[in-house]
Design a protein around this motif. Sequence first.
Motif, short mmCIF file in Angstrom:
data_model
loop_
_atom_site.label_atom_id
_atom_site.label_comp_id
_atom_site.label_asym_id
_atom_site.label_seq_id
_atom_site.Cartn_x
_atom_site.Cartn_y
_atom_site.Cartn_z
N ARG A 94 -2.43 43.36 38.78
CA ARG A 94 -1.16 43.09 38.11
C ARG A 94 -0.83 41.61 38.20
O ARG A 94 -1.26 40.90 39.10
CB ARG A 94 -0.05 43.93 38.76
CG ARG A 94 -0.35 45.42 38.74
CD ARG A 94 0.64 46.19 39.55
NE ARG A 94 1.72 46.69 38.73
CZ ARG A 94 2.75 47.36 39.23
NH1 ARG A 94 2.85 47.56 40.51
NH2 ARG A 94 3.69 47.82 38.43
N LEU A 95 -0.04 41.14 37.28
CA LEU A 95 0.29 39.73 37.19
C LEU A 95 1.69 39.49 37.75
O LEU A 95 2.65 40.13 37.37
CB LEU A 95 0.23 39.27 35.74
CG LEU A 95 -1.12 39.50 35.07
CD1 LEU A 95 -1.03 39.07 33.61
CD2 LEU A 95 -2.20 38.74 35.78
N THR B 52 3.45 29.43 31.32
CA THR B 52 3.83 30.61 32.08
C THR B 52 2.93 30.71 33.28
O THR B 52 1.76 30.36 33.22
CB THR B 52 3.69 31.88 31.22
OG1 THR B 52 2.34 32.00 30.79
CG2 THR B 52 4.59 31.82 30.01
N THR C 4 1.02 32.95 35.98
CA THR C 4 0.56 34.31 36.23
C THR C 4 -0.37 34.30 37.42
O THR C 4 -1.05 33.33 37.69
CB THR C 4 -0.19 34.88 35.02
OG1 THR C 4 -1.39 34.14 34.84
CG2 THR C 4 0.64 34.82 33.76
N GLU D 29 -3.04 37.02 39.81
CA GLU D 29 -3.67 38.31 39.93
C GLU D 29 -3.46 38.82 41.35
O GLU D 29 -3.90 38.19 42.31
CB GLU D 29 -5.17 38.19 39.65
CG GLU D 29 -5.49 37.88 38.20
CD GLU D 29 -5.10 36.47 37.78
OE1 GLU D 29 -5.33 35.54 38.57
OE2 GLU D 29 -4.56 36.33 36.69
N THR E 134 -1.64 35.77 29.08
CA THR E 134 -1.73 36.40 30.39
C THR E 134 -3.19 36.40 30.84
O THR E 134 -4.11 36.31 30.03
CB THR E 134 -1.24 37.86 30.36
OG1 THR E 134 -1.99 38.60 29.40
CG2 THR E 134 0.25 37.93 30.03
N ILE F 286 -8.53 36.18 29.71
CA ILE F 286 -7.26 35.58 29.25
C ILE F 286 -6.97 36.10 27.84
O ILE F 286 -7.81 36.00 26.95
CB ILE F 286 -7.35 34.04 29.27
CG1 ILE F 286 -7.59 33.56 30.72
CG2 ILE F 286 -6.07 33.43 28.71
CD1 ILE F 286 -7.82 32.05 30.82
N TYR G 3 -3.79 36.89 24.65
CA TYR G 3 -2.54 36.42 24.07
C TYR G 3 -1.84 37.57 23.35
O TYR G 3 -2.48 38.39 22.69
CB TYR G 3 -2.78 35.30 23.07
CG TYR G 3 -1.52 34.79 22.41
CD1 TYR G 3 -0.68 33.90 23.07
CD2 TYR G 3 -1.17 35.20 21.12
CE1 TYR G 3 0.46 33.44 22.46
CE2 TYR G 3 -0.01 34.75 20.51
CZ TYR G 3 0.81 33.86 21.19
OH TYR G 3 1.96 33.41 20.61
#
Length: 432
Positions: A8-9, A30, A32, A34, A54, A428, A430
């Motif tokens: 989860r981020l 942003t 993020t 892990e 993300t 990665i 978007y």
Amino acid sequence: MKTLKPLRLLPLVAMASFGLLFTACNGDKTKTAEKADTTAADTAANLTLPAGFTAAVIAHDLGSVRHIAISPQGGIYVKHKSAGGNAGILYLTEANGAAEVKKSFGTFDGTGIYLKNGYLYASSDEEVYRFKLNANNEVENPDAPEKIVTGLLARHQHEAKAILLDDAGNLYVNIGAYSNSCQVKDRTKESPGQQGCPILDSAAGIWQFKADKLNQTYKDGVRYATGLRNVVGMDWNKTRNQLFVMQHGRDQLHDNWPALYTEKQSSILPAECMFAMNKGDNAGWPYVYYDQEQKKKIVMPEYGGDGKKEGDSKFIDPAAAFPGHLAPNGLLFYTGSQFPEKYKNGAFIAFHGSWNRAPEPQAGYFVVFQPLKDGKADGPMEVFADGFSGSAENTAKGAATHRPCGLAQGPDGSLYVTDDVKGTIYKISYKK
């Protein structure tokens, strides 16, 4: 190896970067991260990405994974730099946010891996092999690769063989120089350059071979381009139908020539360069380097340069230039449709990070985006994915927890990044 749980981020503090040297991608970033389970907590890395992006760790603890190739079905092949003669290639499949190793094969270490025309190509430090693929792009017989090229030089300096194929049946192989600057005595104070630099006969360039001919040697290949100290990241630019490469620039200007270069100059020079290569091109090593501060080709001190004398125009100019010593190990031209339009046909570059920027802080350990127009830089590079090192302190002292290395584009347009320290694969994506 068990299937990894999806990670989860969570927002965390991002590491500091180069400050004013680069522009931020899309203005805002942003953050993020892990979040790994407790048995793999040390594999977590904080990534700072442009807004809307993300990142997920889909695999970790894979060893020294370098370059990566992804099939149209989403199968993931990664190459081990140092597998100890066992499991030099891993094949993974991805489901529910995690990738699981399905096969391990190949008894040779190395860097390069590439999918093309029904074959998986992979390199050791001296050879290039290929494996036949089935209709699902899975290797049919992992124990029986065909040897395409053999007998390439590997002399314990820049020995990794990056590879790629074009659409005309040609295989391109980097053969790095087994030298820093072709001195009579390598990396020795004030040792002059060797006249004619005999290294260029069999290294320091890109060689072209036939992709479907077995057991080729130097005599079967063509020296496609020369004057490249070492190339690890390269890709075929389909919009220009042209080979692009990322060169690792030379080291130790101050150590070897203290009367000509200060420590400060040596920490930032020369540029790491992107070159657009045509057959017969000469990028200039070891006779010139590119100074990103003066925006000129400068004669190497080993060949009579003083830090200001401009190099011969017969050597090609870079398509883009970047700060020195960042070690560009991956290059990818983005052709997908998932990312915003600004990224289409631009270049992503994975910088492995520096070791010799003292007295300046060490730097790199990130993935950048370079906008391009007509095959040349269209503005400065933008830091795209940062935080692999784990902290600003780790970056400054060159003790990165993770180092970006290989890049690949998935069938859905996601960007995959390998890390050869902890053996991590990042994905990665978007979403608008």
